[in-house]
Design a protein around this motif. Structure first.
Motif, short mmCIF file in Angstrom:
data_model
loop_
_atom_site.label_atom_id
_atom_site.label_comp_id
_atom_site.label_asym_id
_atom_site.label_seq_id
_atom_site.Cartn_x
_atom_site.Cartn_y
_atom_site.Cartn_z
N ASP A 117 0.75 -1.18 -0.12
CA ASP A 117 0.03 0.12 0.10
C ASP A 117 0.80 1.18 -0.07
O ASP A 117 0.44 2.26 -0.49
CB ASP A 117 -0.85 0.04 1.32
N CYS A 118 2.10 1.11 0.69
CA CYS A 118 3.09 2.30 0.39
C CYS A 118 3.56 2.49 -0.86
O CYS A 118 4.08 4.02 -0.81
CB CYS A 118 4.13 2.04 1.70
N LEU A 119 3.48 1.68 -1.72
CA LEU A 119 4.18 1.99 -3.09
C LEU A 119 2.97 2.65 -4.01
O LEU A 119 3.22 3.15 -5.09
CB LEU A 119 4.38 0.67 -3.67
N GLY A 120 1.82 2.75 -3.43
CA GLY A 120 0.94 3.67 -3.98
C GLY A 120 0.15 2.99 -5.40
O GLY A 120 -1.08 3.06 -5.19
N SER A 121 0.65 2.84 -6.13
CA SER A 121 0.35 2.35 -7.46
C SER A 121 -0.79 1.11 -7.28
O SER A 121 -0.30 0.25 -6.71
CB SER A 121 1.26 2.02 -8.46
N ASN A 122 -1.87 1.20 -7.86
CA ASN A 122 -2.87 -0.20 -7.70
C ASN A 122 -2.11 -1.38 -8.59
O ASN A 122 -2.67 -2.62 -8.20
CB ASN A 122 -4.21 0.24 -8.42
N VAL A 123 -1.14 -1.11 -9.25
CA VAL A 123 -0.27 -2.25 -9.96
C VAL A 123 0.21 -3.06 -9.16
O VAL A 123 0.24 -4.38 -9.26
CB VAL A 123 0.46 -1.70 -11.20
N PHE A 124 0.67 -2.43 -8.11
CA PHE A 124 1.45 -3.28 -7.17
C PHE A 124 0.54 -4.21 -6.37
O PHE A 124 0.97 -5.14 -5.39
CB PHE A 124 2.22 -2.42 -6.09
N SER A 125 -0.96 -3.91 -6.32
CA SER A 125 -1.81 -4.61 -5.60
C SER A 125 -1.76 -6.12 -6.07
O SER A 125 -2.24 -7.15 -5.44
CB SER A 125 -3.15 -4.10 -5.61
N ASN A 153 14.74 12.09 -5.47
CA ASN A 153 13.65 11.77 -4.68
C ASN A 153 12.82 10.60 -5.29
O ASN A 153 11.65 10.35 -4.79
CB ASN A 153 12.92 13.09 -4.38
N LEU A 154 13.13 10.08 -6.33
CA LEU A 154 12.56 8.90 -6.94
C LEU A 154 13.15 7.61 -6.44
O LEU A 154 14.23 7.39 -6.20
CB LEU A 154 12.46 9.00 -8.39
N ILE A 155 12.07 6.94 -6.45
CA ILE A 155 12.72 5.22 -6.10
C ILE A 155 12.34 4.34 -7.05
O ILE A 155 12.58 3.23 -6.83
CB ILE A 155 11.83 4.70 -4.55
N ALA A 210 14.74 -4.39 -7.61
CA ALA A 210 14.23 -5.46 -6.85
C ALA A 210 13.49 -6.28 -7.90
O ALA A 210 13.27 -7.50 -7.57
CB ALA A 210 13.21 -4.69 -5.72
N TYR A 211 12.57 -5.54 -8.61
CA TYR A 211 11.85 -6.47 -9.58
C TYR A 211 12.66 -7.45 -10.55
O TYR A 211 12.42 -8.49 -10.73
CB TYR A 211 10.81 -5.61 -10.32
N PHE A 236 4.16 -4.48 -14.88
CA PHE A 236 5.15 -4.21 -13.95
C PHE A 236 5.93 -2.92 -14.34
O PHE A 236 6.42 -2.00 -13.48
CB PHE A 236 5.71 -5.15 -13.23
N HIS A 237 6.05 -2.99 -15.74
CA HIS A 237 6.93 -1.71 -16.37
C HIS A 237 6.21 -0.45 -16.03
O HIS A 237 6.70 0.41 -15.67
CB HIS A 237 7.12 -2.17 -17.78
N VAL A 238 4.81 -0.58 -16.39
CA VAL A 238 3.74 0.60 -15.89
C VAL A 238 4.01 0.86 -14.54
O VAL A 238 4.02 2.12 -14.20
CB VAL A 238 2.61 0.36 -16.10
N ALA A 239 3.94 -0.07 -13.43
CA ALA A 239 3.93 0.12 -12.14
C ALA A 239 5.28 0.82 -11.65
O ALA A 239 5.33 1.48 -10.87
CB ALA A 239 3.70 -1.15 -11.48
N LEU A 240 6.45 0.51 -12.42
CA LEU A 240 7.78 1.00 -11.96
C LEU A 240 7.75 2.50 -12.00
O LEU A 240 8.42 3.23 -11.40
CB LEU A 240 9.03 0.11 -12.85
#
Length: 209
Positions: A35-43, A122-124, A131-132, A148-152
């Motif tokens: 949830d801390c990564l924000g994007s719904n793709v990480f769901s 300031n970007l991760i 990691a991916y 996941f490319h979109v999620a990144l």
């Protein structure tokens, strides 16, 4: 870094046996990390991890006295399902779970080590990408990789990510990273021990989804 430090993994004994009950208690809080990564793709990863945790827990609860350690479960399934193993039950669930846990470990370690895009400090994205690519990419087909490319590219700012890990509290970056390093000690040892167990038992599979 309350999200992490509130639910520390336990130190492993010398033989690196992982207590199933303690592991399940600690890992049950991991899905909220995404949830801390924000994007719904990480769901997608969050849902996968949660599902695998529940599969392992379901097996454990059938006979807690028999399945004291994770290795007890994996070895019991090897005996019970010799034809299907390791692509069966909790063994398969733990195989995929450890990859999700490795993703988190590499991401946090990369941040703790100060790895960053000097042009966009300031970007991760650099950390999430590392990691991916190291933990999950080889197990994903091209369609999942594209997702996941979109999620990144939707990864949050470091400041927002660390704030989310701190449950919305304003905490100095170095204090956050110090807490990350503290969390990683037992967490990394646990993830490493699971990987070592799979190597020792020849339980690793390389198919992609």
């Amino acid at each position: 870094m309350a999200l992490l430090l509130d639910h520390q993994f336990k130190e492993l004994p010398p033989d690196k046996a992982i207590d199933t009950k303690l592991f399940l208690e600690a890992v049950s809080h991991i899905p909220s990390f995404f949830d801390c990564l924000g994007s719904n793709v990480f769901s997608v990863i969050k849902s996968d991890i949660n599902g695998n945790i529940m599969k392992i827990k379901g097996v454990y609860l059938k006979d807690p006295a028999k399945y004291i350690t994770l290795q007890d479960i994996v070895e019991a399934e090897r005996e019970a399902h010799p034809a299907e193993w390791p692509k069966v039950g909790a063994t398969l669930a733990l195989m995929w779970l450890k990859r999700g846990l490795r993703f988190i470990q590499i991401l946090l370690q990369s941040l703790a080590d100060g790895e960053r895009d000097e042009n966009n400090p300031n970007l991760i994205r650099v950390n999430v990408t590392k990691a991916y690519e190291e933990a999950l990419k080889k197990y994903h087909g091209w369609i999942v990789q594209k997702i996941f490319h979109v999620a990144l590219h939707a990864a949050p700012y470091k400041s927002n990510f660390l704030k989310a890990l701190s449950k919305g509290e304003e905490v100095k970056e170095e204090d956050c990273l110090s807490n990350v390093r503290q969390f990683l000690v037992n967490y990394t040892a646990t993830v490493d021990a699971i990987y070592e167990m799979y190597t020792h038992l020849n339980a690793e599979l390389d198919y992609s989804v």
